[in-house]
Write an enzyme that holds these catalytic residues in place. Structure first.
Site, PDB file in Angstrom:
ATOM      1  N   LYS A  13       3.115  -5.109   4.467  1.00  0.00           N
ATOM      2  CA  LYS A  13       3.958  -4.141   5.169  1.00  0.00           C
ATOM      3  C   LYS A  13       4.469  -3.061   4.198  1.00  0.00           C
ATOM      4  O   LYS A  13       4.405  -3.232   2.969  1.00  0.00           O
ATOM      5  CB  LYS A  13       5.121  -4.888   5.834  1.00  0.00           C
ATOM      6  CG  LYS A  13       4.660  -5.859   6.934  1.00  0.00           C
ATOM      7  CD  LYS A  13       5.852  -6.532   7.616  1.00  0.00           C
ATOM      8  CE  LYS A  13       5.395  -7.492   8.707  1.00  0.00           C
ATOM      9  NZ  LYS A  13       6.546  -8.125   9.423  1.00  0.00           N
ATOM     10  N   TYR A  23       2.690  -3.604  17.839  1.00  0.00           N
ATOM     11  CA  TYR A  23       3.716  -4.618  18.130  1.00  0.00           C
ATOM     12  C   TYR A  23       4.137  -4.590  19.605  1.00  0.00           C
ATOM     13  O   TYR A  23       5.254  -4.999  19.926  1.00  0.00           O
ATOM     14  CB  TYR A  23       4.933  -4.419  17.225  1.00  0.00           C
ATOM     15  CG  TYR A  23       4.841  -5.129  15.882  1.00  0.00           C
ATOM     16  CD1 TYR A  23       4.572  -6.500  15.805  1.00  0.00           C
ATOM     17  CD2 TYR A  23       5.066  -4.458  14.686  1.00  0.00           C
ATOM     18  CE1 TYR A  23       4.508  -7.155  14.579  1.00  0.00           C
ATOM     19  CE2 TYR A  23       5.012  -5.103  13.453  1.00  0.00           C
ATOM     20  CZ  TYR A  23       4.732  -6.461  13.410  1.00  0.00           C
ATOM     21  OH  TYR A  23       4.680  -7.107  12.197  1.00  0.00           O
ATOM     22  N   ASN A  41       9.830  -8.200   5.665  1.00  0.00           N
ATOM     23  CA  ASN A  41       9.412  -9.497   5.130  1.00  0.00           C
ATOM     24  C   ASN A  41       7.992  -9.488   4.562  1.00  0.00           C
ATOM     25  O   ASN A  41       7.296 -10.490   4.556  1.00  0.00           O
ATOM     26  CB  ASN A  41       9.591 -10.587   6.205  1.00  0.00           C
ATOM     27  CG  ASN A  41       8.857 -10.256   7.495  1.00  0.00           C
ATOM     28  OD1 ASN A  41       8.104  -9.300   7.550  1.00  0.00           O
ATOM     29  ND2 ASN A  41       9.077 -11.053   8.518  1.00  0.00           N
ATOM     30  N   HIS A  83       2.480  -9.540   7.339  1.00  0.00           N
ATOM     31  CA  HIS A  83       2.235  -9.912   8.744  1.00  0.00           C
ATOM     32  C   HIS A  83       0.998 -10.781   8.801  1.00  0.00           C
ATOM     33  O   HIS A  83       0.063 -10.579   8.031  1.00  0.00           O
ATOM     34  CB  HIS A  83       1.986  -8.652   9.587  1.00  0.00           C
ATOM     35  CG  HIS A  83       1.341  -8.974  10.908  1.00  0.00           C
ATOM     36  ND1 HIS A  83       2.067  -9.381  12.002  1.00  0.00           N
ATOM     37  CD2 HIS A  83       0.028  -9.018  11.279  1.00  0.00           C
ATOM     38  CE1 HIS A  83       1.227  -9.631  13.005  1.00  0.00           C
ATOM     39  NE2 HIS A  83      -0.012  -9.413  12.591  1.00  0.00           N
ATOM     40  N   GLU A 141      -5.639  -7.595  17.174  1.00  0.00           N
ATOM     41  CA  GLU A 141      -5.101  -6.918  15.980  1.00  0.00           C
ATOM     42  C   GLU A 141      -6.211  -6.432  15.050  1.00  0.00           C
ATOM     43  O   GLU A 141      -6.116  -5.347  14.468  1.00  0.00           O
ATOM     44  CB  GLU A 141      -4.140  -7.858  15.257  1.00  0.00           C
ATOM     45  CG  GLU A 141      -2.879  -8.129  16.089  1.00  0.00           C
ATOM     46  CD  GLU A 141      -1.926  -9.128  15.448  1.00  0.00           C
ATOM     47  OE1 GLU A 141      -2.223  -9.650  14.354  1.00  0.00           O
ATOM     48  OE2 GLU A 141      -0.876  -9.383  16.064  1.00  0.00           O
TER      49      GLU A 141
HETATM   50  P1  ATP Z   1       4.575 -11.079  11.929  1.00  0.00           P
HETATM   51  O1  ATP Z   1       4.230 -10.940  13.397  1.00  0.00           O
HETATM   52  O2  ATP Z   1       5.021  -9.764  11.311  1.00  0.00           O
HETATM   53  O3  ATP Z   1       3.513 -11.764  11.151  1.00  0.00           O
HETATM   54  P2  ATP Z   1       6.138 -13.374  12.541  1.00  0.00           P
HETATM   55  O4  ATP Z   1       5.008 -13.749  13.435  1.00  0.00           O
HETATM   56  O5  ATP Z   1       6.585 -14.347  11.514  1.00  0.00           O
HETATM   57  O6  ATP Z   1       5.845 -12.025  11.788  1.00  0.00           O
HETATM   58  P3  ATP Z   1       7.466 -12.321  14.872  1.00  0.00           P
HETATM   59  O7  ATP Z   1       8.397 -13.149  15.692  1.00  0.00           O
HETATM   60  O8  ATP Z   1       6.100 -12.054  15.409  1.00  0.00           O
HETATM   61  O9  ATP Z   1       7.396 -12.966  13.418  1.00  0.00           O
HETATM   62  O10 ATP Z   1       8.222 -10.947  14.587  1.00  0.00           O
HETATM   63  C1  ATP Z   1       7.487  -9.816  14.160  1.00  0.00           C
HETATM   64  C2  ATP Z   1       8.262  -9.120  13.089  1.00  0.00           C
HETATM   65  O11 ATP Z   1       9.455  -8.587  13.657  1.00  0.00           O
HETATM   66  C3  ATP Z   1       8.765 -10.011  11.947  1.00  0.00           C
HETATM   67  O12 ATP Z   1       7.801 -10.253  10.958  1.00  0.00           O
HETATM   68  C4  ATP Z   1       9.905  -9.178  11.416  1.00  0.00           C
HETATM   69  O13 ATP Z   1       9.435  -8.101  10.626  1.00  0.00           O
HETATM   70  C5  ATP Z   1      10.501  -8.639  12.702  1.00  0.00           C
HETATM   71  N1  ATP Z   1      11.553  -9.508  13.228  1.00  0.00           N
HETATM   72  C6  ATP Z   1      11.411 -10.719  13.818  1.00  0.00           C
HETATM   73  N2  ATP Z   1      12.569 -11.246  14.182  1.00  0.00           N
HETATM   74  C7  ATP Z   1      13.513 -10.327  13.828  1.00  0.00           C
HETATM   75  C8  ATP Z   1      14.924 -10.242  13.941  1.00  0.00           C
HETATM   76  N3  ATP Z   1      15.633 -11.221  14.495  1.00  0.00           N
HETATM   77  N4  ATP Z   1      15.539  -9.139  13.451  1.00  0.00           N
HETATM   78  C9  ATP Z   1      14.831  -8.132  12.901  1.00  0.00           C
HETATM   79  N5  ATP Z   1      13.492  -8.137  12.771  1.00  0.00           N
HETATM   80  C10 ATP Z   1      12.841  -9.220  13.223  1.00  0.00           C
HETATM   81 MG    MG Z   2       4.160 -12.396  14.861  1.00  0.00          MG
END
Ligand code: ATP
Ligand code: MG
Length: 137
Positions: A9, A49, A112, A115, A126
């Site tokens: 990211k 997203y 974080n 992804h 994706e």
């Molecule tokens: P990713 O899809 O990015 O691999 P993930 O599958 O671990 O991450 P998801 O639940 O799909 O998590 O959320 C997508 C992204 O949205 C997260 O990686 C993070 O960047 C953001 N995100 C998720 N939860 C929160 C939250 N509570 N507050 C802010 N940002 C969040």
């Molecule tokens: Mg995810």
């Protein structure tokens, strides 16, 4: 044989973590079969997203994802979706296990570093969002 989409990211690219993340992928035998750098527009980040469009963090997340260049990669191997998610660690870096990418580098629940696709159907969507068949080994 399975494929998954990985993104370093914009926070990871900005902080100079491309090499660190790629090193962890290679050390864990996650094979990279496609890779490029791009800077998503806000609209492209919203499309990527789209599953999260009802979530309260959607605006902030898509602003962040379009804030700078990112590295997109296709990883391939047996059970690679689960293996890569395990290496990424929990979404919330505070809950990420020792030895994971997010434990090592993430500083924020949103910013974080990486992804990873979460299922075969999302991986197919994706990967095709960013890559044509000709760009994947
Ligand atoms: P990713 O899809 O990015 O691999 P993930 O599958 O671990 O991450 P998801 O639940 O799909 O998590 O959320 C997508 C992204 O949205 C997260 O990686 C993070 O960047 C953001 N995100 C998720 N939860 C929160 C939250 N509570 N507050 C802010 N940002 C969040
Ligand atoms: Mg995810």
């Amino acid at each position: 044989m399975e494929r998954t989409l990985s993104i370093i990211k914009p926070d990871g690219v900005k902080r100079g973590l491309i090499g660190e993340v790629v090193r962890m992928l290679e050390q864990n035998n996650l094979e990279i079969v496609a890779m490029k750098m791009l800077h998503m527009t806000k609209q492209q980040a919203e499309g990527f997203y789209a599953v999260h469009r009802e979530r309260p963090f959607f605006q902030s997340l898509t602003d962040f994802m379009s804030s700078g260049p990112a590295i997109v990669m296709v990883l391939q191997g047996e059970n690679v979706i689960a293996r890569y998610r395990e290496l990424m660690g929990a979404t919330n870096y505070k809950e990420a296990a020792e030895g994971t990418i997010r434990k090592a580098f993430a500083t924020d629940i949103e910013q974080n570093v990486v992804h990873g696709s979460d299922a075969p159907e999302t991986a197919a969507f994706e990967i095709s969002y960013f890559f044509s068949q000709l760009e994947i080994l």
